[in-house]
Design a protein around this motif. Structure first.
Motif, PDB file in Angstrom:
ATOM      1  N   ASP A 166      33.113 -85.660  57.578  1.00 43.01           N
ATOM      2  CA  ASP A 166      33.458 -85.457  56.180  1.00 43.01           C
ATOM      3  C   ASP A 166      32.307 -84.700  55.518  1.00 43.01           C
ATOM      4  N   VAL A 167      32.508 -83.400  55.309  1.00 43.95           N
ATOM      5  CA  VAL A 167      31.426 -82.561  54.778  1.00 43.95           C
ATOM      6  C   VAL A 167      31.137 -82.854  53.318  1.00 43.95           C
ATOM      7  N   THR A 168      31.962 -83.684  52.681  1.00 43.63           N
ATOM      8  CA  THR A 168      31.711 -84.024  51.270  1.00 43.63           C
ATOM      9  C   THR A 168      30.757 -85.199  51.122  1.00 43.63           C
ATOM     10  N   LEU A 169      30.469 -85.908  52.250  1.00 41.57           N
ATOM     11  CA  LEU A 169      29.549 -87.047  52.182  1.00 41.57           C
ATOM     12  C   LEU A 169      28.123 -86.566  51.972  1.00 41.57           C
ATOM     13  N   PRO A 170      27.283 -87.317  51.235  1.00 39.82           N
ATOM     14  CA  PRO A 170      25.870 -86.926  51.086  1.00 39.82           C
ATOM     15  C   PRO A 170      25.144 -87.056  52.420  1.00 39.82           C
TER      16      PRO A 170
END
Length: 339
Positions: free
Chosen positions: A94-98
């Motif tokens: 998930d590339v949206t995770l920090p």
């Protein structure tokens, strides 16, 4: 023979269809086509078949083998595809995770305190000198005016390796080794680990660190010692810090003194940190004993000097207001990460 082939074909195809993993599919392959497999065992009975019928039977066996191999290959592709799908699903990013922060190490409070002390004295023109932790009895005691019958030897609680070799109880032997080289004048500090047979408690340990300083030159006086330590205290604890010298006795210095600094927590008014006195003991010092100079090959009539010693852990405890020295060595990240 034809009935046996049909039975083998039906059983093997059923097993292929029922296999749920590549491991089980391989077991079916071995049981059908291996050296001891069903088809191989069947071919061993070809000797009982009439010569005229052997080509026809051989053709039938090859057709069944080909059908089984095709079914095995098809099922293998299906299972591999399913495994691929499962792996892709589990490894999705998930590339949206920090992003995760990398945990990096940092300097130990002892190291921070040592670097601060070294910075102060190097700024005064001192050099940093190191020496062996396993030391000769001569350098650790005799060359420091502590002969074999001296009561100070009992007070040191020394770890002896043999009659002539000890674990050093102080870093003063480094000073003696430097004086023996005969390169004058000398301005040095000697930080390092030392060892004494102490019980472990909030203020004691059998292994700790000292920083000892030495200055040898012509016309060195006690006033030079006082000025040096006053400047050291101001740089370490703050510009308003005051120093107080109390008479004491050390075998290797004469006269000798212990040094207190005004409490940097309460400004000398008295608090829990200084136990209400307004002063905190920090180090011992004195003028180098003429006998120590003579034993190191330096003429006490021409040269004089002063020496001082401070515990590194004591500086760290005071500077960072730590109550228990054991915290410095327990490797508790909750404690260490504060620094």
């Amino acid at each position: 023979m034809k009935e046996k082939l049909a039975k083998i074909r039906e059983e093997v195809l059923g097993q292929i269809e029922a296999s749920q993993s590549l491991e089980k599919l391989n077991e079916v392959r071995v049981s059908a086509l291996g050296k001891k497999g069903a088809l191989t065992e069947l071919l061993k009975g070809m000797k009982d078949v009439l010569p005229a019928d052997r080509p026809k039977v051989g053709q039938m066996v090859n057709e069944v083998r080909a059908e089984i191999e095709k079914a095995l290959e098809g099922e293998k592709e299906k299972l591999e595809a399913a495994l691929r799908e499962a792996r892709l699903a589990s490894e999705v990013i998930d590339v949206t995770l920090p992003a995760k922060k990398n945990k990096t190490g940092h300097r130990h409070p002892n190291t921070i305190a040592l670097e601060e002390v070294e910075r102060i004295f190097v700024g005064m023109g001192y050099e940093v000198v190191e020496g062996p932790e396993v030391e000769k009895d001569y350098y650790n005691f005799e060359a420091l005016n502590i002969p074999k019958d001296h009561p100070a030897r009992d007070e040191q609680d020394t770890f002896y390796i043999n009659d002539e070799i000890v674990l050093r109880t102080q870093t003063s032997p480094v000073q003696v080794r430097t004086m023996e080289q005969g390169k004058l004048p000398i301005r040095m500090i000697a930080p390092g680990r030392v060892f004494r047979s102490d019980e472990v408690d909030a203020t004691h340990s059998p292994s700790f660190h000292q920083i000892e300083g030495l200055v040898i030159d012509k016309h060195i006086t006690f006033a030079d010692l006082k000025g040096t330590l006053a400047q050291f205290a101001k740089e370490l604890f703050g510009e308003d810090t005051k120093v107080k010298f109390r008479p004491h006795h050390f075998p290797f210095t004469e006269p000798s003194a212990e040094v207190d600094v005004s409490c940097f927590k309460c400004g000398g008014k008295g608090c829990r940190f200084c136990k209400g006195s307004g002063w905190i003991e920090i180090l011992g010092c004195g003028m180098v004993h003429p006998r120590v100079l003579s034993m190191s090959g330096i003429d006490p009539e021409e040269y004089s000097g002063f020496a001082f010693g401070v515990g590194l852990e004591r500086i760290a405890l005071l500077k960072y207001e730590i109550d228990d020295m054991r915290l410095l060595y327990e490797n508790d990240e909750r404690f260490l990460k504060q620094f």
